[in-house]
Design a protein around this motif. Structure first.
Motif, PDB file in Angstrom:
ATOM      1  N   ARG A  27       0.826  -1.217   0.000  1.00 27.54           N
ATOM      2  CA  ARG A  27       0.000   0.000   0.000  1.00 27.54           C
ATOM      3  C   ARG A  27       0.857   1.264   0.000  1.00 27.54           C
ATOM      4  NH1 ARG A  27      -2.998  -3.127   3.671  1.00 27.54           N
ATOM      5  NH2 ARG A  27      -2.148  -1.996   5.465  1.00 27.54           N
ATOM      6  N   HIS A  28       2.079   1.181   0.502  1.00 24.41           N
ATOM      7  CA  HIS A  28       2.943   2.363   0.586  1.00 24.41           C
ATOM      8  C   HIS A  28       3.989   2.421  -0.530  1.00 24.41           C
ATOM      9  CE1 HIS A  28       1.153   2.673   4.583  1.00 24.41           C
ATOM     10  NE2 HIS A  28       1.481   3.945   4.502  1.00 24.41           N
ATOM     11  N   GLU A  29       3.785   1.662  -1.575  1.00 24.17           N
ATOM     12  CA  GLU A  29       4.694   1.753  -2.722  1.00 24.17           C
ATOM     13  C   GLU A  29       4.445   3.055  -3.457  1.00 24.17           C
ATOM     14  OE1 GLU A  29       7.272   0.007  -4.326  1.00 24.17           O
ATOM     15  OE2 GLU A  29       7.344  -0.777  -2.320  1.00 24.17           O
ATOM     16  N   PRO A  30       5.444   3.693  -3.991  1.00 25.92           N
ATOM     17  CA  PRO A  30       6.853   3.311  -4.024  1.00 25.92           C
ATOM     18  C   PRO A  30       7.673   3.920  -2.880  1.00 25.92           C
ATOM     19  CG  PRO A  30       6.540   5.137  -5.509  1.00 25.92           C
ATOM     20  CD  PRO A  30       5.180   4.826  -4.890  1.00 25.92           C
ATOM     21  N   ASP A  31       7.032   4.666  -1.995  1.00 22.92           N
ATOM     22  CA  ASP A  31       7.773   5.391  -0.968  1.00 22.92           C
ATOM     23  C   ASP A  31       8.407   4.504   0.102  1.00 22.92           C
ATOM     24  OD1 ASP A  31       7.095   7.800  -2.218  1.00 22.92           O
ATOM     25  OD2 ASP A  31       5.191   7.870  -1.144  1.00 22.92           O
ATOM     26  N   GLY A  32       7.735   3.431   0.460  1.00 28.01           N
ATOM     27  CA  GLY A  32       8.243   2.564   1.516  1.00 28.01           C
ATOM     28  C   GLY A  32       7.935   3.118   2.888  1.00 28.01           C
ATOM     29  N   VAL A  33       8.355   2.381   3.897  1.00 25.86           N
ATOM     30  CA  VAL A  33       8.087   2.744   5.290  1.00 25.86           C
ATOM     31  C   VAL A  33       9.336   2.439   6.113  1.00 25.86           C
ATOM     32  CG1 VAL A  33       6.595   2.336   7.296  1.00 25.86           C
ATOM     33  CG2 VAL A  33       5.646   2.135   4.987  1.00 25.86           C
ATOM     34  N   ALA A  34       9.673   3.336   7.010  1.00 30.30           N
ATOM     35  CA  ALA A  34      10.815   3.111   7.902  1.00 30.30           C
ATOM     36  C   ALA A  34      10.504   1.960   8.861  1.00 30.30           C
ATOM     37  CB  ALA A  34      11.116   4.383   8.689  1.00 30.30           C
ATOM     38  N   ALA A  35      11.532   1.253   9.250  1.00 28.39           N
ATOM     39  CA  ALA A  35      11.374   0.081  10.109  1.00 28.39           C
ATOM     40  C   ALA A  35      10.642   0.416  11.404  1.00 28.39           C
ATOM     41  CB  ALA A  35      12.735  -0.533  10.408  1.00 28.39           C
ATOM     42  N   ARG A  58      14.565 -12.439   2.985  1.00 24.83           N
ATOM     43  CA  ARG A  58      15.136 -13.700   2.490  1.00 24.83           C
ATOM     44  C   ARG A  58      14.207 -14.382   1.489  1.00 24.83           C
ATOM     45  NH1 ARG A  58      16.558 -14.120   7.868  1.00 24.83           N
ATOM     46  NH2 ARG A  58      14.787 -15.493   8.305  1.00 24.83           N
ATOM     47  N   ALA A  59      12.912 -14.174   1.653  1.00 25.37           N
ATOM     48  CA  ALA A  59      11.935 -14.783   0.750  1.00 25.37           C
ATOM     49  C   ALA A  59      11.786 -13.994  -0.552  1.00 25.37           C
ATOM     50  CB  ALA A  59      10.576 -14.896   1.448  1.00 25.37           C
ATOM     51  N   GLY A  60      12.467 -12.851  -0.662  1.00 28.13           N
ATOM     52  CA  GLY A  60      12.400 -12.060  -1.889  1.00 28.13           C
ATOM     53  C   GLY A  60      11.158 -11.198  -2.003  1.00 28.13           C
ATOM     54  N   LEU A  61      10.518 -10.891  -0.874  1.00 28.27           N
ATOM     55  CA  LEU A  61       9.296 -10.092  -0.904  1.00 28.27           C
ATOM     56  C   LEU A  61       9.497  -8.660  -0.437  1.00 28.27           C
ATOM     57  CD1 LEU A  61       6.842 -12.746   0.523  1.00 28.27           C
ATOM     58  CD2 LEU A  61       6.869 -11.839  -1.815  1.00 28.27           C
ATOM     59  N   VAL A  62      10.622  -8.393   0.216  1.00 25.66           N
ATOM     60  CA  VAL A  62      10.892  -7.069   0.773  1.00 25.66           C
ATOM     61  C   VAL A  62      12.331  -6.707   0.472  1.00 25.66           C
ATOM     62  CG1 VAL A  62      11.160  -5.824   2.965  1.00 25.66           C
ATOM     63  CG2 VAL A  62       9.154  -7.250   2.592  1.00 25.66           C
ATOM     64  N   ARG A  63      12.558  -5.427   0.228  1.00 22.95           N
ATOM     65  CA  ARG A  63      13.917  -4.928   0.066  1.00 22.95           C
ATOM     66  C   ARG A  63      14.069  -3.695   0.944  1.00 22.95           C
ATOM     67  NH1 ARG A  63      12.806  -0.960  -3.681  1.00 22.95           N
ATOM     68  NH2 ARG A  63      11.035  -1.433  -5.002  1.00 22.95           N
ATOM     69  N   SER A  64      15.287  -3.369   1.279  1.00 22.99           N
ATOM     70  CA  SER A  64      15.514  -2.231   2.173  1.00 22.99           C
ATOM     71  C   SER A  64      16.588  -1.323   1.592  1.00 22.99           C
ATOM     72  CB  SER A  64      15.935  -2.719   3.556  1.00 22.99           C
ATOM     73  OG  SER A  64      17.160  -3.414   3.477  1.00 22.99           O
ATOM     74  N   GLU A  65      16.546  -0.087   2.081  1.00 18.22           N
ATOM     75  CA  GLU A  65      17.521   0.917   1.643  1.00 18.22           C
ATOM     76  C   GLU A  65      17.772   1.867   2.804  1.00 18.22           C
ATOM     77  OE1 GLU A  65      17.176   4.852  -1.107  1.00 18.22           O
ATOM     78  OE2 GLU A  65      16.403   2.998  -1.963  1.00 18.22           O
ATOM     79  N   ILE A  71      16.247   2.957   7.989  1.00 18.03           N
ATOM     80  CA  ILE A  71      16.184   1.930   6.959  1.00 18.03           C
ATOM     81  C   ILE A  71      14.755   1.908   6.453  1.00 18.03           C
ATOM     82  CG2 ILE A  71      16.435  -0.512   6.403  1.00 18.03           C
ATOM     83  CD1 ILE A  71      18.536  -0.693   8.598  1.00 18.03           C
ATOM     84  N   ILE A  72      14.607   2.142   5.168  1.00 16.77           N
ATOM     85  CA  ILE A  72      13.290   2.190   4.536  1.00 16.77           C
ATOM     86  C   ILE A  72      13.037   0.836   3.881  1.00 16.77           C
ATOM     87  CG2 ILE A  72      11.827   3.351   2.841  1.00 16.77           C
ATOM     88  CD1 ILE A  72      12.719   5.114   5.238  1.00 16.77           C
ATOM     89  N   TYR A  73      11.895   0.264   4.171  1.00 17.72           N
ATOM     90  CA  TYR A  73      11.513  -1.031   3.603  1.00 17.72           C
ATOM     91  C   TYR A  73      10.448  -0.823   2.548  1.00 17.72           C
ATOM     92  CZ  TYR A  73      14.252  -3.430   7.065  1.00 17.72           C
ATOM     93  OH  TYR A  73      15.302  -3.896   7.804  1.00 17.72           O
ATOM     94  N   ARG A  74      10.575  -1.595   1.483  1.00 14.51           N
ATOM     95  CA  ARG A  74       9.619  -1.553   0.375  1.00 14.51           C
ATOM     96  C   ARG A  74       9.238  -2.974  -0.014  1.00 14.51           C
ATOM     97  NH1 ARG A  74      13.308   2.447  -0.721  1.00 14.51           N
ATOM     98  NH2 ARG A  74      12.395   4.500  -0.955  1.00 14.51           N
ATOM     99  N   ALA A  75       8.030  -3.117  -0.507  1.00 20.55           N
ATOM    100  CA  ALA A  75       7.616  -4.404  -1.063  1.00 20.55           C
ATOM    101  C   ALA A  75       8.423  -4.640  -2.333  1.00 20.55           C
ATOM    102  CB  ALA A  75       6.122  -4.391  -1.379  1.00 20.55           C
ATOM    103  N   ASP A  76       8.906  -5.832  -2.512  1.00 21.80           N
ATOM    104  CA  ASP A  76       9.606  -6.188  -3.746  1.00 21.80           C
ATOM    105  C   ASP A  76       8.559  -6.754  -4.697  1.00 21.80           C
ATOM    106  OD1 ASP A  76      11.079  -7.313  -5.821  1.00 21.80           O
ATOM    107  OD2 ASP A  76      12.760  -7.772  -4.500  1.00 21.80           O
ATOM    108  N   LEU A  77       8.024  -5.875  -5.534  1.00 23.78           N
ATOM    109  CA  LEU A  77       6.939  -6.285  -6.423  1.00 23.78           C
ATOM    110  C   LEU A  77       7.411  -7.274  -7.486  1.00 23.78           C
ATOM    111  CD1 LEU A  77       5.007  -2.909  -6.733  1.00 23.78           C
ATOM    112  CD2 LEU A  77       4.611  -4.825  -5.168  1.00 23.78           C
ATOM    113  N   ASP A  78       8.696  -7.276  -7.783  1.00 23.88           N
ATOM    114  CA  ASP A  78       9.221  -8.300  -8.696  1.00 23.88           C
ATOM    115  C   ASP A  78       9.120  -9.679  -8.049  1.00 23.88           C
ATOM    116  OD1 ASP A  78       9.824  -6.573 -10.772  1.00 23.88           O
ATOM    117  OD2 ASP A  78      11.872  -6.225 -10.072  1.00 23.88           O
TER     118      ASP A  78
END
Length: 117
Positions: A27-35, A58-65, A71-78
C-alpha cells in the motif's frame, strides 16, 4: 522461480504479522516505510519486526535501503510477480479462457492504482 523459493516465499507470508507487513508495504509503494514506523503501525516490538522483515527479505518479498539514519523497507513487487507467475504458469492446462476470470479480477486493482502490476 524455483519450487524451493516459492515454498519459502509462501511460508514467509503464512504468518499474520508478516502478511500484514507485506500488505502494508504494498500500500505504501513506491515510498516505503521506515522500520520503526512499521513496528508502530502494526503494534509490534521493534526487535520482533526486525525478525519478520528479515524473513520477508530472504523470501524475496521485501527490500531495504538506508536513508540517512533510517532503513526504509519496500515491497519487492518483482518477487510478488515471480511468485504469482510461478503459481499461474500452467494455469488451466493452457486453456486461457479458464484463467480469464482471475485475470479480469486482478486487472482493476492495478488500473485503479494507476500503477503497473
Amino acid at each position: 522461480m524455483e519450487t524451493n523459493l516459492a515454498i519459502a516465499t509462501l511460508a514467509a507470508l503464512a504468518q499474520t504479522t508478516r502478511l500484514e507487513t507485506f500488505r502494508l508495504l504494498v500500500r505504501h509503494e513506491p515510498d516505503g516505510v521506515a522500520a520503526g514506523a512499521l513496528a508502530r503501525l502494526l503494534d509490534v516490538p521493534q526487535n520482533t519486526m526486525s525478525a519478520h522483515l528479515a524473513t520477508l527479505t530472504r523470501a524475496g518479498l521485501v527490500r531495504s535501503e538506508r536513508q540517512s539514519r533510517s532503513i526504509i523497507y519496500r515491497a519487492d513487487l518483482d518477487g510478488l510477480r515471480n511468485l504469482m507467475l510461478f503459481l499461474l504458469k500452467d494455469c488451466c492446462g493452457g486453456a486461457s479462457e479458464l484463467c480469464a476470470p482471475l485475470l479480469a479480477e486482478l486487472t482493476p486493482c492495478c488500473v485503479s492504482l494507476a500503477k503497473p502490476c
